[in-house]
Design an enzyme around this catalytic site. Structure first.
Site, short mmCIF file in Angstrom:
data_model
loop_
_atom_site.label_atom_id
_atom_site.label_comp_id
_atom_site.label_asym_id
_atom_site.label_seq_id
_atom_site.Cartn_x
_atom_site.Cartn_y
_atom_site.Cartn_z
CB CYS A 382 12.41 -9.64 3.06
SG CYS A 382 11.35 -11.07 3.36
CG HIS A 508 16.34 -12.43 3.31
ND1 HIS A 508 16.38 -11.30 4.11
CD2 HIS A 508 15.13 -12.99 3.49
CE1 HIS A 508 15.23 -11.19 4.75
NE2 HIS A 508 14.46 -12.20 4.40
CD GLU A 510 19.76 -10.22 3.51
OE1 GLU A 510 19.42 -10.07 2.32
OE2 GLU A 510 18.95 -10.29 4.45
N1 GLN Z 1 7.21 -9.96 7.74
C1 GLN Z 1 7.30 -10.21 6.34
C2 GLN Z 1 6.82 -11.61 5.97
O1 GLN Z 1 6.76 -12.47 6.81
C3 GLN Z 1 8.70 -9.99 5.84
C4 GLN Z 1 9.69 -10.98 6.36
C5 GLN Z 1 11.12 -10.56 6.21
O2 GLN Z 1 11.41 -9.40 5.97
N2 GLN Z 1 12.05 -11.48 6.41
O3 GLN Z 1 6.54 -11.87 4.84
#
Ligand code: GLN
Length: 537
Positions: A382, A508, A510
Site C-alpha cells: 500500500c 493488503h 497480509e
Molecule cells: N495513504 C495511502 C492511501 O490512502 C496508503 C494507504 C495505506 O497504506 N493503507 O492511498
C-alpha cells in the site's frame, strides 16, 4: 438452531480474549461444526477506521470492505471463519442505527431508551450471524466487566440467553489470575470480584478461563469453582504459551474446553484431529532452516499491534519455509537522520507496510532506494508500494521532487494521486476504496509465479493510486506493471527486473495469510530473504 457462545473479559484488558475466542472457533471447526464470529466494541466510533493505529492497533479489513477491530484478524487466521460487516459492531454503530430509525419515524410515539431499544438493536446484531448454515456463533464482548460502556452489551446477552434458552447459549468469562512475586502466591480474588460484577447484572459464567503466568494448582481451581459458582472442571487455566500463540488452542484442548462446550449444547463430541495444526506448530517452534532477519520500516513501530497482520503473515511465511523470521522493527523517521546502511546492512530483506500521513515517508523512500540498489529482496504494501513508485520516479526516471498528492500539492510529478472516485469525497469514515477487488497478473512476473494464477482477488484500503499519466515514463525506465484491475485503470502491483525479488502491491495481502496457508507473496518474499542470507555467508 444456532448455538451462541458469549465471551466476556474481566479484571484487566489485553488478556487475549480475541485469541481465546478464535482458538475456541478453531477447535469447534476441527470437531466438524460451522462457526461464525463477531466482536462488540463498546467505544463510540462507528468503526475503528478513523482511529490512529496508536490508539487501537491495526485496522483489519474484511472481504466485504468493513474496517474492523484487529481481533477479527485472529478470527480469520485461527478460526478459519470469514468475517463480514456483521462481524464487528461498536456502540457508535448501534446508536447510529437506532437514531437513524428514530429520525425516520420508526419509533413514533415512543420514548427511545437504552432498554429496550439499544439492547434490541444489539440483539439484532447478534442474530445476524446465526442461520441454518451456522452451528455455533461466538460473540466477543470488548472491554472489561464493570466498564460503564459495556453494560448495554452485557444486558443484551443476558436477555438473549433468556430468550433462546440456557442450553442454546453459553457464557465464557476470561479473567486474570495474577502472581504476586513478593508473596510467591497466585491470587484468585480479582477473578472472584469480576464474576461477582457479572452476577450482579444477571450473568453467571458457565466456563471460567483464567489467564496466568504460572501454572495453577488444584487449590486455586477449587477456590475459583467454589466462589465463582462454576464447576471445577469448567475452570480452565490459560497459561502464557512459550513459543507461539498458535499453541493456545492446543493447550485449551488438553483441558477439554471444546468438549465441555459441546456437552453444554448437547451436541455430539466428534473426533478432534489436530495433526495438520500440530505439524504447522512444529515448523513454527523448531524450524529447520535457521533464521532470517527482515527489516520492517514503519511509522507506528513502537506499537506492535499497529502492524499485527504484517507480523503474523511474516511468521506464516516463516512456517511455510521452516525458517524463523526475526523482525527488525525500524522507525522510519530514524533512517531520515542517519545513513540507511546503519539500519539495513544486517537485514536479509526489507518490508515497507501501509500507512497514512507524511511523517516518516522520506525514511521509507531511503530504505527502498537501499533495497533497490543493493539488490535486497523488497516487499512494499500500500503506502509501501506508493513510496516505491516515488523512489523510482525520483532516482531512476529523474523526476526531481516526485511525490504523492497526499504529501505534496505543489510537486511537478504527482506520480501518486487521489483516485478519481475519491475526488469529491470529504467524509472520512468508511469512504476509502475498501475490501476485495480482482487483479490480473502479468506474465513472467514474481507475482504470477507466487500466486500461480492469472486472476487474484485481494483486500484494499486506500484513497491514492499510481497516477497513470506517468505510467509510460515509469514503464519505459524499467518499472514492471505486474498487476492491474481488470479494466487496466488501476495499477495494483509494480515490480523490478534485474533484482532478486522486488514486489510492491497497492492492496493488503497480509489480511489473507493464515498459519496453515501462508500468503504466496509473503512466502516467496521469505524464500528470497533466505537466498540473500545464504549468499552473504
Ligand atoms: N495513504 C495511502 C492511501 O490512502 C496508503 C494507504 C495505506 O497504506 N493503507 O492511498
Amino acid at each position: 438452531m444456532t448455538k451462541h457462545i458469549f465471551v466476556t473479559g474481566g479484571v484487566v484488558s489485553s488478556l487475549g480474549k480475541g485469541i481465546t475466542a478464535a482458538s475456541i472457533a478453531m477447535l469447534l471447526r476441527q470437531r466438524g461444526y460451522s462457526v461464525s464470529m463477531q466482536k462488540m466494541d463498546p467505544y463510540i466510533n462507528v468503526d475503528p477506521g478513523t482511529m490512529s493505529p496508536f490508539q487501537h492497533g491495526e485496522v483489519y479489513v474484511t472481504e466485504d470492505g468493513a474496517e474492523t477491530d484487529l481481533d477479527l484478524g485472529h478470527y480469520e487466521r485461527f478460526g478459519g471463519v470469514t468475517c463480514t460487516k456483521a462481524s464487528n459492531f461498536t456502540t457508535g454503530r448501534i446508536y447510529s442505527n437506532v437514531i437513524k430509525r428514530e429520525r425516520e419515524g420508526g419509533y413514533l410515539g415512543k420514548t427511545v431508551q437504552v432498554i429496550p431499544h439499544i439492547t434490541n438493536e444489539i440483539k439484532c446484531a447478534i442474530s445476524m450471524l446465526s442461520g441454518a448454515d451456522v452451528d455455533i456463533t461466538i460473540t466477543e464482548i470488548g472491554g472489561t466487566a464493570g466498564d460503564i460502556e459495556s453494560l448495554p452489551f452485557l444486558e443484551a446477552i443476558r436477555q438473549y440467553r433468556q430468550e433462546i434458552g440456557r442450553d442454546n447459549a453459553l457464557f465464557i468469562h476470561l479473567t486474570l489470575v495474577p502472581y504476586i512475586k513478593a508473596a510467591g502466591e497466585m491470587k484468585t480474588k480479582p477473578s472472584q470480584q469480576s464474576v461477582a460484577i457479572l452476577r450482579g447484572i444477571g450473568i453467571t459464567p458457565d466456563i471460567l478461563i483464567c489467564r496466568c503466568e504460572q501454572s495453577m494448582d488444584d487449590e486455586h481451581l477449587e477456590k475459583l469453582s467454589l466462589f465463582c459458582n462454576v464447576e471445577k472442571e469448567h475452570v480452565i487455566a490459560e497459561q502464557d504459551v512459550k513459543n507461539s500463540i498458535y499453541e493456545v488452542p492446543v493447550e485449551l484442548a488438553k483441558q477439554n474446553l471444546d468438549k465441555y462446550i459441546l456437552e453444554h449444547f448437547k451436541l455430539p463430541v466428534n473426533i478432534l484431529d489436530m495433526s495438520e495444526w500440530n505439524g504447522m506448530l512444529e515448523n513454527a517452534i523448531t524450524p529447520r532452516n535457521g533464521t532470517v532477519k527482515i527489516g520492517v520500516i514503519g511509522k507506528y513501530i513502537s506499537l506492535r499491534d499497529a502492524y499485527k497482520s504484517i507480523y503474523e503473515a511474516l511468521s506464516h511465511a516463516g512456517i511455510a519455509n521452516s525458517v524463523k523470521v526475526s523482525v527488525k522493527m525500524i522507525e522510519s523517521e530514524s533512517i531520515e537522520e542517519k545513513s540507511e546502511a546503519a539500519f539495513l546492512s544486517d537485514v536479509d530483506a526489507i518490508l515497507v507496510p501501509g500507512g497514512f500521513g507524511s511523517r516518516g515517508v522520506q525514511g521509507k523512500i531511503k530504505a527502498i532506494k537501499y533495497a533497490r540498489e543493493n539488490k535486497i529482496p523488497f516487499f512494499g504494501i500500500c503506502l509501501g508500494m506508493q513510496c516505491a513508485v516515488i523512489e523510482f520516479a525520483r532516482n531512476v526516471c529523474g523526476m526531481n521532487g516526485a511525490h504523492s498528492a497526499e504529501f505534496s500539492t505543489t510537486t511537478e510529478y504527482p506520480v501518486i494521486d487521489l483516485m478519481e472516485d475519491q475526488k469529491l469525497v470529504t467524509a472520512k469514515g468508511g469512504t476509502m476504496r475498501l475490501g476485495s477487488y480482482p487483479c490480473i497478473l502479468g506474465e513472467d512476473t514474481f507475482s504470477r509465479k507466487a500466486y500461480d494464477a492469472q486472476e487474484i482477488s485481494e483486500r484494499h484500503r486506500h484513497r491514492y493510486e499510481l497516477n497513470t499519466k506517468f505510467l509510460n515514463t515509469l514503464a519505459n525506465n524499467g518499472l514492471v506493471i505486474a498487476g492491474t484491475s481488470p479494466d487496466k485503470k488501476l495499477v495494483e502491483i509494480v515490480e523490478l527486473r534485474d533484482h532478486p525479488w522486488f514486489v510492491a502491491c497497492q492492496y493488503h495481502p497480509e489480511f489473507k495469510s493464515t498459519p496453515l496457508k501462508a500468503h504466496p507473496l509473503f512466502k516467496d518474499f521469505i524464500t528470497a530473504a533466505m537466498k540473500k542470507r545464504d549468499e552473504k555467508q
